[in-house]
Design an enzyme around this catalytic site. Structure first.
Site, PDB file in Angstrom:
ATOM      1  CG  ASN A 151      -0.270  -0.377   2.493  1.00 41.73           C
ATOM      2  OD1 ASN A 151       0.294  -1.464   2.611  1.00 41.73           O
ATOM      3  ND2 ASN A 151      -0.293   0.509   3.464  1.00 41.73           N
ATOM      4  CD  GLN A 179      -3.599  -0.161  -1.455  1.00 40.11           C
ATOM      5  OE1 GLN A 179      -3.742   0.396  -2.534  1.00 40.11           O
ATOM      6  NE2 GLN A 179      -3.981   0.400  -0.319  1.00 40.11           N
ATOM      7  CB  SER A 199     -10.876  -3.438   2.109  1.00 34.56           C
ATOM      8  OG  SER A 199     -11.555  -2.355   2.712  1.00 34.56           O
ATOM      9  CG  HIS A 201     -12.390   1.745   2.565  1.00 33.23           C
ATOM     10  ND1 HIS A 201     -11.405   2.712   2.610  1.00 33.23           N
ATOM     11  CD2 HIS A 201     -11.993   0.767   3.396  1.00 33.23           C
ATOM     12  CE1 HIS A 201     -10.464   2.319   3.451  1.00 33.23           C
ATOM     13  NE2 HIS A 201     -10.794   1.132   3.940  1.00 33.23           N
ATOM     14  CB  THR A 237     -27.397  -8.307  12.115  1.00 34.91           C
ATOM     15  OG1 THR A 237     -28.137  -9.056  13.069  1.00 34.91           O
ATOM     16  CG2 THR A 237     -28.319  -7.842  10.996  1.00 34.91           C
ATOM     17  CB  CYS A 325      -2.863   2.690   9.361  1.00 29.98           C
ATOM     18  SG  CYS A 325      -3.641   2.043   7.900  1.00 29.98           S
TER      19      CYS A 325
HETATM   20  C1  LIG Z   1      -6.358  -0.358   3.633  1.00 29.23           C
HETATM   21  C2  LIG Z   1      -5.608  -1.614   3.799  1.00 29.23           C
HETATM   22  C3  LIG Z   1      -5.967  -2.547   4.790  1.00 29.23           C
HETATM   23  C4  LIG Z   1      -7.047  -2.275   5.799  1.00 29.23           C
HETATM   24  O1  LIG Z   1      -8.332  -2.293   5.213  1.00 29.23           O
HETATM   25  P1  LIG Z   1      -9.544  -1.576   5.986  1.00 29.23           P
HETATM   26  O2  LIG Z   1     -10.746  -2.004   5.207  1.00 29.23           O
HETATM   27  O3  LIG Z   1      -9.291  -0.107   5.918  1.00 29.23           O
HETATM   28  O4  LIG Z   1      -9.552  -2.094   7.381  1.00 29.23           O
HETATM   29  C5  LIG Z   1      -5.263  -3.726   4.855  1.00 29.23           C
HETATM   30  N1  LIG Z   1      -4.266  -3.992   4.002  1.00 29.23           N
HETATM   31  C6  LIG Z   1      -3.891  -3.141   3.033  1.00 29.23           C
HETATM   32  C7  LIG Z   1      -2.789  -3.507   2.099  1.00 29.23           C
HETATM   33  C8  LIG Z   1      -4.544  -1.917   2.903  1.00 29.23           C
HETATM   34  O5  LIG Z   1      -4.166  -1.061   1.960  1.00 29.23           O
END
Ligand SMILES: *Cc1c(COP(=O)(O)O)cnc(C)c1O
Length: 389
Positions: A151, A179, A199, A201, A237, A325
């Site tokens: 990332n 990613q 993920s 988002h 849920t 983060c």
């Molecule tokens: C953003 C990210 C995560 C964490 O994902 P979240 O949905 O924000 O908890 C884990 N690993 C990588 C490589 C990321 O870029």
């Protein structure tokens, strides 16, 4: 002032088509998918349709795809769930030195509970050597966890080669693909992946939704205790609006990602080329070609990344110093340190991560602004050698 958002590795905006797909589930379609009545069962059907779209994105089967709250939960689940399920078989876990904090911190937690962790080093481009992984395997190894792409620096790992080794040696293989999912093709079978984190988002879906692929037959403990949702493996849920949005985003990504990757690669290379040419004493971090199509990470000697960020923000440009983060902590990036950078170099680095909204004008805005900002900060910096002033 137009905002130039170049922090898509931290999060992406929700695609308007995704938003439209979610809205009915915030209004009339509020049934609990576990309910027997039709209001619940209609929502159940939509959740299962979303599951099949997410599964298709990674070439998995629906019954191997479990919804979670995001990448962090999936990573924790893969590491801790495997450790607890396999503790009788062994206590050794192999991972890389440049994993996301969700993996690294899970390993640190496990090391306090009797597990041995081997961190595989990376080369100056951030690449893991599959032979190093092979040589680290012992009879006690229960899991190998290596991310698909980093990332911070965008380096794409040889997961297919590592998966082959893991399968030959009978060790489970987890991949953090947060990613890459929705950005590059993922084939869990061809790559011999047993567990995979993604993920929503990071691929233009809503926050707070994610998934874990668990290969059929792989036994893994649950992190949560409760009801029978997600085949009893992940009770609670369902986050229905999040899941519906995730499904919509996955479907869009599947059809659009190859053209988008091609478009972004051209913009990426333009930004890298122009910044390195216009700013002396600047260095590309990560691999020049085995790299996410949207990632640019460059170190600028003699300046602080934080000051660069604030100055860019003042001109409407959103970038990052590395991972979202850890950007509020002043620790140098563990990823850049693992690539052999010294702390000063790591502190002077910036990440630009492009996305769907990025146009060539945005690249040119950065190319105009950043050399000016770097010059100004270098003129004030006590770190700058006199000749470079
Ligand atoms: C953003 C990210 C995560 C964490 O994902 P979240 O949905 O924000 O908890 C884990 N690993 C990588 C490589 C990321 O870029």
């Amino acid at each position: 002032m137009k905002q130039v958002y170049l922090d898509n590795a931290a999060t992406t905006p929700v695609d308007p088509r995704v938003k439209a797909a979610i809205l009915p589930y915030l209004e009339d379609l509020y049934g609990n998918p576990s309910s027997v009545h039709s209001a619940g069962q209609n929502v159940r059907a939509a959740v299962e349709e979303a599951r099949s779209k997410v599964a298709a994105l990674i070439n998995a089967r629906s019954d191997e795809t479990y919804f979670t709250s995001g990448g962090t939960e999936s990573d924790n689940w893969a590491l801790k769930g495997t450790a607890w399920a396999k503790a009788d078989k062994g206590n050794h876990i192999i991972t890389s030195a440049i994993e996301h904090h969700a993996v690294i911190e899970s390993c640190q937690y496990l090391s306090k509970h009797g597990f041995d962790i081997t961190l595989i080093p990376v080369d100056k481009f951030g690449l893991v050597d599959p032979d190093d992984v092979k040589n680290a395997i012992t009879p006690k190894t229960i899991l190998i966890s290596v991310m698909h792409a980093n990332n911070e620096i965008g380096t794409i790992q040889p997961v297919e080669a590592i998966g082959k080794i893991a399968r030959e040696r009978g060790v489970l293989f987890h991949v953090d693909a947060v990613q890459t999912a929705g950005h590059l093709p993922i084939k869990v079978n061809d790559f011999n992946i047993d567990l995979l984190s993604i993920s929503s988002h990071k691929l233009y879906g809503p926050k707070g939704a994610g998934a874990m692929y668990i290969r059929k037959g792989v036994r893994i403990e649950s992190l949560l205790s409760g009801g029978s949702q997600e085949r009893g493996k992940r009770p609670g849920t369902e986050n229905v609006p999040g899941i519906i949005g995730f499904g919509a985003a996955a479907e869009i990504a599947q059809t659009e990602m190859s053209a988008e990757a091609e478009r972004l690669t051209i913009l990426r290379d333009r930004l890298i080329r122009e910044l390195l040419a216009r700013i002396p004493d600047s260095h590309l971090n990560g691999h020049p070609t085995l790299r996410l199509p949207n990632n640019i990470n460059i170190s600028f000697d003699y300046v602080e990344g934080e000051s660069l960020l604030l100055n860019l923000d003042f001109e409407g440009i959103c970038a990052s110093t590395g991972s979202a983060c850890s950007s509020s902590s002043l620790e140098p990036s563990h990823v850049l340190l693992a690539c052999g950078k010294i702390a000063e170099e790591a502190h002077g680095s910036l990440r630009f991560s492009l996305g769907k909204s990025t146009e060539v004008e945005d690249i040119d805005t950065v190319v105009e602004a950043l050399p000016r900002i770097v010059n100004k900060l270098r003129a004030m910096s006590p770190l700058t050698p006199r000749a470079a002033h």
